[in-house]
Design an enzyme around this catalytic site. Structure first.
Site, PDB file in Angstrom:
ATOM      1  N   ASN A   1       0.841  -1.209   0.000  1.00 31.31           N
ATOM      2  CA  ASN A   1       0.000   0.000   0.000  1.00 31.31           C
ATOM      3  C   ASN A   1       0.868   1.249   0.000  1.00 31.31           C
ATOM      4  OD1 ASN A   1      -2.725   1.370   0.569  1.00 31.31           O
ATOM      5  ND2 ASN A   1      -1.398   2.211   2.147  1.00 31.31           N
ATOM      6  N   GLU A   2       0.628   2.128  -0.969  1.00 33.77           N
ATOM      7  CA  GLU A   2       1.323   3.422  -1.056  1.00 33.77           C
ATOM      8  C   GLU A   2       2.824   3.275  -0.804  1.00 33.77           C
ATOM      9  OE1 GLU A   2      -0.608   6.506   1.195  1.00 33.77           O
ATOM     10  OE2 GLU A   2      -2.270   6.489  -0.223  1.00 33.77           O
TER      11      GLU A   2
ATOM     12  N   ASN B   1      -5.050   4.975  -4.814  1.00 37.83           N
ATOM     13  CA  ASN B   1      -5.635   5.721  -3.699  1.00 37.83           C
ATOM     14  C   ASN B   1      -5.666   7.184  -4.132  1.00 37.83           C
ATOM     15  OD1 ASN B   1      -5.299   3.312  -2.348  1.00 37.83           O
ATOM     16  ND2 ASN B   1      -3.744   4.040  -0.923  1.00 37.83           N
TER      17      ASN B   1
ATOM     18  N   TYR C   1      -7.528  15.984   0.087  1.00 37.03           N
ATOM     19  CA  TYR C   1      -6.193  16.552   0.305  1.00 37.03           C
ATOM     20  C   TYR C   1      -5.824  17.561  -0.784  1.00 37.03           C
ATOM     21  CZ  TYR C   1      -5.307  12.882   3.738  1.00 37.03           C
ATOM     22  OH  TYR C   1      -5.363  12.054   4.812  1.00 37.03           O
TER      23      TYR C   1
ATOM     24  N   TRP D   1     -12.436   4.872   1.640  1.00 34.66           N
ATOM     25  CA  TRP D   1     -11.580   4.935   2.819  1.00 34.66           C
ATOM     26  C   TRP D   1     -12.255   5.836   3.831  1.00 34.66           C
ATOM     27  CZ3 TRP D   1      -7.898   1.820   4.245  1.00 34.66           C
ATOM     28  CH2 TRP D   1      -7.136   2.172   5.361  1.00 34.66           C
TER      29      TRP D   1
ATOM     30  N   LYS E   1     -12.291   9.562   8.438  1.00 35.40           N
ATOM     31  CA  LYS E   1     -12.852   9.385   7.098  1.00 35.40           C
ATOM     32  C   LYS E   1     -13.927   8.302   7.092  1.00 35.40           C
ATOM     33  CE  LYS E   1      -8.880  11.209   4.690  1.00 35.40           C
ATOM     34  NZ  LYS E   1      -7.854  11.102   5.746  1.00 35.40           N
TER      35      LYS E   1
HETATM   36  C1  GCU Z   1      -3.504   6.726   2.742  1.00 39.51           C
HETATM   37  C2  GCU Z   1      -3.306   5.404   3.411  1.00 39.51           C
HETATM   38  C3  GCU Z   1      -4.228   5.202   4.563  1.00 39.51           C
HETATM   39  C4  GCU Z   1      -4.525   6.537   5.219  1.00 39.51           C
HETATM   40  C5  GCU Z   1      -5.241   7.424   4.237  1.00 39.51           C
HETATM   41  C6  GCU Z   1      -5.592   8.798   4.776  1.00 39.51           C
HETATM   42  O1  GCU Z   1      -3.586   6.774   1.425  1.00 39.51           O
HETATM   43  O2  GCU Z   1      -3.216   4.279   2.604  1.00 39.51           O
HETATM   44  O3  GCU Z   1      -3.631   4.303   5.438  1.00 39.51           O
HETATM   45  O4  GCU Z   1      -5.247   6.382   6.383  1.00 39.51           O
HETATM   46  O5  GCU Z   1      -4.480   7.583   3.106  1.00 39.51           O
HETATM   47  O6  GCU Z   1      -4.823   9.719   4.583  1.00 39.51           O
HETATM   48  O7  GCU Z   1      -6.631   8.930   5.390  1.00 39.51           O
END
Ligand code: GCU
Length: 758
Positions: A377-378, A432, A438, A511, A532
């Site tokens: 992941n990322e 993602n 953001y 998410w 979130k």
């Molecule tokens: C990321 C990540 C998550 C994180 C989320 C966020 O992309 O993979 O673990 O919690 O973004 O910023 O809320």
């Protein structure tokens, strides 16, 4: 026959002990499992939860154990590294906090025994995860069992597996089911009995053979398919090891017969039919409990996910409790399962990533719900290099070697260029993206995905994360970055319209389904959490955005009025948003119809006169929802975001008309040369505060800034807590003073369309 004894009850626990005790430590505190030592300090913000070694001790009397030849201890989750001591001697070690491991104690078993487990969630460079946006709760937070077996038994040692692997293949209206078993210490003369049972326990196929025949293929004629939420039909495969008519050991595994493929154009195809994967991600933890969960917590999560109407769940960012995968099988949710190879590639931890992947697959191979193995992941968050590529190639090959039936995937960070070579390694990918939270705005999501799809028409693409914070703050004019329930609902309406109308997306995952603990976060007026979630951390409140999904995904007729926590409003005509999966909604004010609307988009917007007290009621078919709206003269302060323990609040900031301040978006400030200069000087100073050239290991590069551009500078500095950097009040005031000197640019160029463009 094997017996399993649960050992959750009465452990002595110490955070202070410096070594393994020689005798049972009566003066430690007593706890029952599941247990974590970070239930409170891991969720209250400040990035200061205890990360280190703690000890658990338990007395075990042989006389209280079932009589058998061999004994194994089974740990279903010890975060993150554990050493097992039996009567003072270290007999096992395990690295990785989310998988099951077992240790044999047969030889060492005495009449009275002292079991001590040291568990360590401290920082290191060799065990994943080390850097991620969630709390790494330490502890023995899942079950501990003792398994007693005869000398000859189904294997308990291979990567925590169950000793039985079931591979069904659907052929026409029947299924061929390969059953493999793994055995320990079998002797001549012993035999194996295999059977397949339907949901009612009726045997649909049986086979008997000698004990060296560890693989059989049996047929299910007229098979019931496992068809996701529509029909999650499960069979059971069992195997018995027998000797002279006596059953020595028995294992069983539920399985489902289904075929699927992921098509770059048509998305997910289940049993030959398009089956859109639209759902959520889940973190396992909860308010006040951390990761120490009971079965009812998993069940409640599952009920909520099903109520939403999701067809898929991404179980992020690590292996979840096996009970949760069982629930997914039973309820028909399609699962993305993954390992915590996350955020930052650590050259010394590749062996650990491999071990965690091996365990994930070996332990969960039989679950029909799982369709992809997530490798990372990322992971390119801080750039990519040859070692990262090698590790991915290796993990990808390993996943295919252990499981030829499921594809691999990765969740890619938004700013990763779509031509990055690591995207070519897994079978399918997902991005993602947080355009609209953001950085960027909501409208960028669909076009970005279309561009990817056009550029790589043969590579299936999904959205592994998208989301937006939403708390109990309210407004009638939602804007990006305001943390209100209203902006979150608006964001998801927009995203639903873009994502759910693009059938090529093989899966989309919000998410997150639930708010979760992230002790380094200092945001939204409630520190220590990522908000979130569509549902609050305590699972008590479903935010409005939850119902936006329910309107699109669920078949259960309902109507929901948004903004029920926002009852006192100043405007004379207020907007009331209603979500329903029924085509027509009528809204009443004090019994009088305001309007009746029909929409195929499931979202209905009404303008409602706001005079005195209004009883608002929405009616759709047989279902209704209502609340009481109140006209007030001034905006109630209780609805306005207040940062908790913030060094500076938005209302403390001077903002002369026509000039910038900390309350402006970073992207707008960076449009001006002066603003750029000031911000970068400030960022450099922060970098010096962090470790070396980076902030907590992340370079504040151009891509990162672009990604974060949608935030006001003030919010952004709050977010830095996540990266372990505290910005002081005088530093903020000084930055604000400098920004107050810069006139806003009159012609702000339209922002570009985000990172990773082709
Ligand atoms: C990321 C990540 C998550 C994180 C989320 C966020 O992309 O993979 O673990 O919690 O973004 O910023 O809320």
């Amino acid at each position: 026959m094997r017996q399993t004894v649960n050992l959750n009850h009465k452990w002595a626990f110490s955070k202070e002990a410096a070594e393994v005790p020689a005798e049972f430590p009566k003066n430690w505190v007593f706890v029952n499992l599941p247990h974590t030592w970070n239930a409170i300090d891991g969720q209250d913000g400040g990035n200061d939860y205890y990360r280190g070694t703690c000890y658990y001790a338990k007395q075990i009397l042989k006389s209280e154990l079932p009589q058998n030849a061999r004994y194994y201890l089974e740990f279903c989750g010890a975060n993150a590294s554990a050493q097992v001591y039996w009567n003072g001697e270290c007999i096992g070690r395990h690295d990785g906090g989310y998988s099951t491991f077992r240790t044999e104690i047969s030889e060492a078993l005495q009449e009275e025994n002292l079991l001590v487990v040291s568990v360590d969630n401290g920082e290191n460079e060799t065990v994943y995860p080390q850097m991620a946006d969630f709390t790494f709760y330490g502890g023995l937070y899942r079950d501990v069992n003792l398994i007693a077996v005869s000398d000859a038994h189904f294997d308990l040692e291979y990567y925590g597996g169950s000793g039985i692997a079931v591979t069904p293949t659907v052929q026409g209206d029947s299924a061929q089911v390969r059953v493999q078993v793994f055995l320990n210490s079998v002797k001549k003369g012993q035999s194996l009995f295999y059977c397949l049972q339907d949901r009612d326990g009726k045997h649909v196929s049986e086979a008997v053979c000698t004990a060296d025949c560890t693989e059989v293929t049996m047929e299910i004629p007229k098979v019931h398919l496992w068809h996701g939420r529509k029909s999650p039909y499960l069979y059971t495969a069992c195997a018995e090891l027998r000797e002279n008519g006596e059953v020595l050991d028995r294992v069983s595994a539920r399985f489902g017969c289904r075929s699927f493929r992921i098509d770059a154009e048509k998305g997910f195809i289940l049993n030959g039919e398009p089956y859109p994967l639209r759902g959520v991600s889940r973190h396992q933890d909860r308010w006040g409990l951390g990761n120490a969960l009971l079965p009812e917590h998993h069940e409640e999560d599952m009920d909520l996910i099903c109520e939403l109407g999701a067809t898929t769940v991404r179980l992020a960012h690590y292996q979840h409790d096996r009970y949760f995968y069982d629930l997914c099988d039973e309820r028909g949710l399609v699962v993305w399962a993954e390992i915590p190879y996350i955020s930052k590639h650590m050259p010394k931890a590749s062996e650990n990533a491999e071990a965690q992947l091996r365990e994930l697959i070996v332990q969960n191979y039989n679950h029909p719900s799982i369709v992809v193995w997530g490798l990372s992941n990322e992971i390119t968050m801080n750039g990519s290099d040859a070692d990262l590529l090698e590790t991915h190639k290796h993990l990808n090959a390993l996943a295919h070697e252990l499981d030829s039936t499921r594809p691999t995937t990765v969740a890619v960070v938004s700013m990763c260029d779509m031509h990055d070579p690591y995207l070519k390694i897994p079978d399918v990918i997902s991005y993602n993206h947080y355009f609209g939270w953001y950085g960027g705005d909501t409208a960028m999501n669909g076009p970005w995905l279309d561009r990817f799809h056009e550029t790589f028409p043969d590579l299936p693409i999904g959205v592994s994360e998208y989301g937006c914070e939403g708390l109990d703050w309210h407004t009638s004019d939602p804007v990006q970055g305001d943390y209100t329930e209203e902006y979150q609902a608006y964001y998801h309406e927009e995203l639903i319209k873009q994502l759910f109308t693009r059938p090529y997306l093989w899966a989309t995952h919000v998410w997150n389904m639930f708010d979760f603990g992230a002790d380094a976060r200092n945001e939204g007026g409630e520190n220590g959490q990522n908000h979130k979630g569509l549902v609050t951390f305590d699972r008590k409140y479903k935010k409005d955005a939850f119902y936006a999904y329910k309107a699109w995904l669920s078949d259960e007729p309902f109507v929901h009025i948004c903004g029920k926590r926002y009852t006192e409003r100043t405007e004379e005509v207020t907007k009331v948003t209603v979500y329903s999966n029924l085509p027509t909604v009528e809204l009443f004010r004090n019994g009088e119809s305001i309007d009746r609307q029909t929409s195929r988009e499931h979202f209905f917007y009404f303008d409602v006169p706001n005079i005195g007290e209004s009883r608002i009621e929405a009616v759709a078919g047989e279902v209704t929802d209502g609340f009481v709206l109140q006209k007030v003269d001034s905006f109630p302060e209780k609805y306005r975001l207040k940062e908790k323990g913030a060094v500076l609040n938005w209302f403390d900031i001077t903002a002369p008309e026509g000039y910038f301040s900390l309350n402006d978006k970073l992207s707008e400030i960076l449009e001006t040369d002066e603003g750029k200069k000031i911000f970068f000087t400030f960022a450099e100073a922060l970098n010096r505060k962090g470790k070396g050239e980076k902030i907590a290991g992340f370079t504040m590069g151009a891509d990162m800034l672009k990604m974060l551009g949608g935030f006001t500078v003030l919010r952004l500095t709050g977010l830095l807590g996540t990266a372990g950097v505290q910005v002081e009040k005088d530093e903020l005031l000084e930055l604000n003073r400098q920004l107050n000197q810069i006139p806003r640019a009159s012609n702000i160029a339209p922002s570009d369309e985000g990172a990773g463009t082709p």
